[in-house]
Design a protein around this motif. Structure first.
Motif, PDB file in Angstrom:
ATOM      1  N   LYS A 430       0.833  -1.208   0.000  1.00  0.00           N
ATOM      2  CA  LYS A 430       0.000   0.000   0.000  1.00  0.00           C
ATOM      3  C   LYS A 430       0.865   1.255   0.000  1.00  0.00           C
ATOM      4  O   LYS A 430       1.937   1.284   0.583  1.00  0.00           O
ATOM      5  CB  LYS A 430      -0.881   0.010   1.243  1.00  0.00           C
ATOM      6  CG  LYS A 430      -2.128  -0.818   1.100  1.00  0.00           C
ATOM      7  CD  LYS A 430      -3.096  -0.476   2.232  1.00  0.00           C
ATOM      8  CE  LYS A 430      -4.275  -1.438   2.278  1.00  0.00           C
ATOM      9  NZ  LYS A 430      -5.033  -1.524   1.044  1.00  0.00           N
ATOM     10  N   LEU A 512      -5.230  -4.102  -2.608  1.00  0.00           N
ATOM     11  CA  LEU A 512      -4.668  -2.829  -3.057  1.00  0.00           C
ATOM     12  C   LEU A 512      -5.641  -2.132  -3.986  1.00  0.00           C
ATOM     13  O   LEU A 512      -6.453  -2.765  -4.653  1.00  0.00           O
ATOM     14  CB  LEU A 512      -3.351  -3.054  -3.810  1.00  0.00           C
ATOM     15  CG  LEU A 512      -2.165  -3.613  -3.031  1.00  0.00           C
ATOM     16  CD1 LEU A 512      -0.908  -3.560  -3.896  1.00  0.00           C
ATOM     17  CD2 LEU A 512      -1.936  -2.867  -1.727  1.00  0.00           C
ATOM     18  N   GLU A 516      -2.398   1.523  -7.065  1.00  0.00           N
ATOM     19  CA  GLU A 516      -1.338   0.986  -6.195  1.00  0.00           C
ATOM     20  C   GLU A 516      -0.812  -0.325  -6.758  1.00  0.00           C
ATOM     21  O   GLU A 516       0.400  -0.550  -6.818  1.00  0.00           O
ATOM     22  CB  GLU A 516      -1.899   0.709  -4.797  1.00  0.00           C
ATOM     23  CG  GLU A 516      -2.035   1.948  -3.948  1.00  0.00           C
ATOM     24  CD  GLU A 516      -2.733   1.643  -2.618  1.00  0.00           C
ATOM     25  OE1 GLU A 516      -2.475   2.366  -1.653  1.00  0.00           O
ATOM     26  OE2 GLU A 516      -3.551   0.677  -2.564  1.00  0.00           O
TER      27      GLU A 516
END
Ligand code: ADP
Ligand code: MG
Length: 727
Positions: A430, A512, A516
């Motif tokens: 992340k 995610l 990302e």
């Protein structure tokens, strides 16, 4: 005096530029001989038109009944333009194009006749093409091959023949041409790229590969070319001493185009306009009598057809202007050779070039996605790319200090290198809100729309990013672009497919966000593919050493390079992407090896013949004159003659020395050829490459020495200076 050479030279003295009429504007005649959308609207029923358009856009099948309507409309259009015949135009694995003409004309009994062209004849034909190379797929006694209409490339009229672009396949389904795999590769890349585009824009429903080729070539006066058996039989000069003046002054490059050539170019461009080939630029190239022509880029399939067609048309038009056009990659030793840069990109049906940086960070993330995936694809498949540009003739050019080396690498320029270096540091997993903002504003957002340093064109890079496209520069001038385009689009399709799977997995498993996940995968790709990126000078040993350290392949010869075509990895790749089956892949490989063997074999024979039948007799005859001279001097001056005839005696000895060398080397070469002919496939190709071919330079060396020694009046072969500087 050597009559052939001097007659040829005399013929060239009276040449005048051929007059070319240009009465209409180019925009008016563009596509006039093409059954394009405009012509279809005029000559087809609504249903028929729609059906062709759907086939072009979505690959839908065309109904047999509708095909009858289409063929009728096409025939009427063609006849109105003066066509009398039609042909299925295809690109067999000889690398050239093939056609067999049939008349529209048919008798209908009672001594009457009419013009006919049915849907069946449009859609499928069975050429008696049993002699085209098939790599063992199609035994002459078994099933035959057929040609099938490819509606995505429009029919056109050349001369008085309606040409219908087709693919050529065996009845068992295997491709026997260059086009069928290309179409499958384009479909694969469309699918994979469209899926990836959906991350950025849900409205994208199709991605087209684009190709803009740049064709280099030489123009030689036809009379001079005809006086050189090596040019006629092999497309290049097998011997010939370099002229006192070569290309060292660089006075030809972009210089003013000679007037005969100018008329040829205008004539050619006219033909291209009628055929819908959008030629745009023309100029002199580096070597004397070398030129280049480039069109506006097009959808890849069409661009491939247009390049094949262009090469055909160039041969025909050059004859009208008493030229012979040379497509060989290296027609003259010591003089720059010819290439065919393939500029390649991907574009969406919404009008976005996926390899062009955009105005917003999101657009740029899309750009980076395709950009980095391309680099990764090249990294993972560099040997296959090397294989696809390999040929007996291109071997002379690659790595010859003028063209890209046999090592595949990617050049992207300093600005984009800096961007990739930054992206390599993106956090795993992340991203913090701050990092996201920072990425958007300072890295992705900062990619300038126009990349300045693409202008620092790195000429030595075989695969360079040039602002809004990649340019595969190692393709040979003689090649059919279908090969490299099939490879490039297949590896890209595979790469994008893998990318999508990996991103989706991160989104699903690691929770995610989409961008990302994309950043995370791109970061890994940048790391994994770093070794393929090279910004330096590709000539010479330093890069060879460095590349070896990096683990990049350096397959210098065709037999070496072609191995990658049948590796397990390659076969798996083609099968996974539905581009070729194992049988098709292996057949192609066999054909290319065979082509290599035959070309070297022919060159060996031709060189042997010329050296024995032209060079040696000429040298002997000059030597006889010298001997006569020496004995004459002896008669007149008695003992004194030695001093007076010193030069002549020295020459007589030198000539004998060269003749002896030529003879013994031809014998040795012939022996090696005999040995090679006992072998098959890879082994035979390697024998021709490593045992037979090395004699070419050795034999040539002595022939070229003799050219310098022998009276110019006697020399039978048109000399380099004459071939290269006759305008
Ligand atoms: P130059 O290299 O001479 O500066 P360009 O960069 O405009 O000129 O184009 C060189 C070649 O690249 C041309 O043949 C052109 O058609 C082709 N080309 C330009 N854009 C693309 C693209 N998006 N896809 C494929 N080929 C392209
Ligand atoms: Mg270029």
């Amino acid at each position: 005096m050597s009559t052939i050479r001097f007659n040829a030279l005399k013929e060239t003295l009276n040449r005048k530029p051929v007059k070319v009429e240009e009465t209409k504007r180019r925009s008016e005649i563009f596509g006039d001989h093409v059954f394009n959308e405009h012509a279809m609207l005029q000559h087809l029923t609504k249903d028929a038109y729609k059906s062709v358009m759907n086939a072009i856009q979505f690959g839908t099948k065309i109904d047999r009944k509708i095909a009858d309507h289409i063929s009728t409309g096409m025939k009427e259009w063609a006849i109105s333009k003066g066509a009398t015949h039609y042909t299925h135009w295809f690109q067999p694995l000889t690398g050239a194009t093939a056609e067999k003409h049939d008349a529209f004309f048919e008798t209908i009994g009672n001594g009457r006749s009419m013009e006919k062209f049915g849907g069946g004849q449009l859609v499928q034909q069975e050429p008696d093409a049993s002699s085209f190379p098939n790599g063992g797929i199609r035994n002459t006694f078994e099933a035959r091959g057929y040609t099938a209409w490819d509606p995505t490339s429009p029919a056109f009229i050349y001369g008085t023949t309606l040409c219908i672009p087709t693919i050529f396949v065996a009845y068992t389904g295997e491709a026997l041409d260059n086009k069928a795999p290309l179409l499958r590769a384009l479909q694969a890349v469309d699918q994979a790229a469209t899926d990836v585009c959906k991350y950025f824009d849900k409205n994208v429903s199709k991605v087209n590969a684009s190709l803009g080729w740049e064709q280099e070539y030489f123009l030689i006066d036809s009379a001079l070319a005809a006086a050189r058996p090596d040019i006629i039989l092999t497309g290049r000069t097998l011997l010939g001493h370099s002229p006192a003046k070569g290309q060292q002054l660089d006075d030809h490059y972009f210089g003013s185009i000679p007037s005969r050539v100018m008329s040829f170019m205008r004539d050619l461009e006219n033909e291209c306009m009628l055929l819908g080939i959008p030629v745009k630029t023309r100029h002199n190239e580096v070597a004397p009598n070398q030129f280049e022509l480039a069109p506006i880029f097009e959808e890849a399939n069409l661009a491939v057809d247009h390049n094949s067609l262009l090469m055909d048309v160039m041969e025909k038009v050059s004859q009208r202007h008493q030229f012979k056009v040379l497509f060989h990659e290296k027609p003259f030793a010591g003089i720059n050779g010819s290439g065919k840069h393939n500029n390649w990109s991907l574009a969406t049906d919404t009008g976005v070039n996926l390899l062009s940086p955009g105005k917003t960070p999101m657009k740029n993330l899309q750009f980076l996605t395709f950009f980095i995936n391309t680099i990764k694809a090249v990294h993972d498949n560099e040997e296959l790319i090397r294989a696809t540009i390999a040929s007996a003739s291109n071997d002379h050019r690659l790595g010859a200090n003028e063209a890209p080396p046999a090592i595949i690498s990617v050049f992207i320029g300093s600005q984009l290198s800096a961007v990739l270096d930054e992206l390599e540091n993106v956090t795993k997993g992340k991203l913090s809100p701050q990092e996201k903002t920072d990425l958007k504003l300072n890295i992705v957002g900062k990619i300038p729309e126009i990349l300045l340093d693409n202008t620092d064109r790195n000429r030595t890079s075989p695969f360079a990013f040039t602002g809004n496209k990649f340019e595969l520069r190692a393709v040979g001038s003689w090649a059919n672009c279908a090969g490299p385009m099939t490879v490039l689009n297949t590896i890209m399709a595979k790469q994008l497919k893998d990318f999508k799977e990996e991103v989706d997995a991160l989104i699903a498993k690691k929770d995610l966000k989409k961008d990302e996940a994309i950043f995370n995968i791109l970061r890994e790709y940048i790391k994994q593919s770093k070794k393929i990126r090279f910004e330096g000078n590709g000539y010479g040993e330093a890069w060879e050493k460095e590349a070896a350290k990096r683990g990049l392949s350096n397959n210098k010869t065709t037999p070496e390079a072609l191995k990658a075509q049948i590796s397990k990895k390659t076969i798996a790749l083609y099968e996974e992407m539905n581009v070729m089956s194992k049988v098709e892949v292996e057949a192609r490989h066999e054909i290319e090896l065979e082509d290599y063997i035959m070309r070297i074999q022919i060159e060996g024979r031709v060189l042997g013949d010329i050296a024995r039948n032209h060079v040696i007799p000429t040298a002997v005859s000059y030597q006889n004159t010298l001997i006569e001279n020496v004995s004459g001097l002896k008669e007149i001056f008695g003992k004194e003659f030695k001093k007076l005839a010193a030069e002549q005696i020295d020459l007589i000895e030198k000539i004998s020395g060269h003749i002896a060398e030529i003879n013994s080397k031809i014998n040795a070469m012939t022996e090696e050829r005999r040995n090679a002919n006992q072998l098959e496939g890879q082994k035979a190709a390697e024998a021709y490459c490593n045992k037979v071919k090395p004699f070419f330079d050795e034999i040539r060396y002595h022939c070229d020495k003799l050219e310098l020694l022998v009276d110019d009046n006697l020399w039978p072969l048109v000399k380099y200076r004459e071939l290269l500087f006759t305008r």
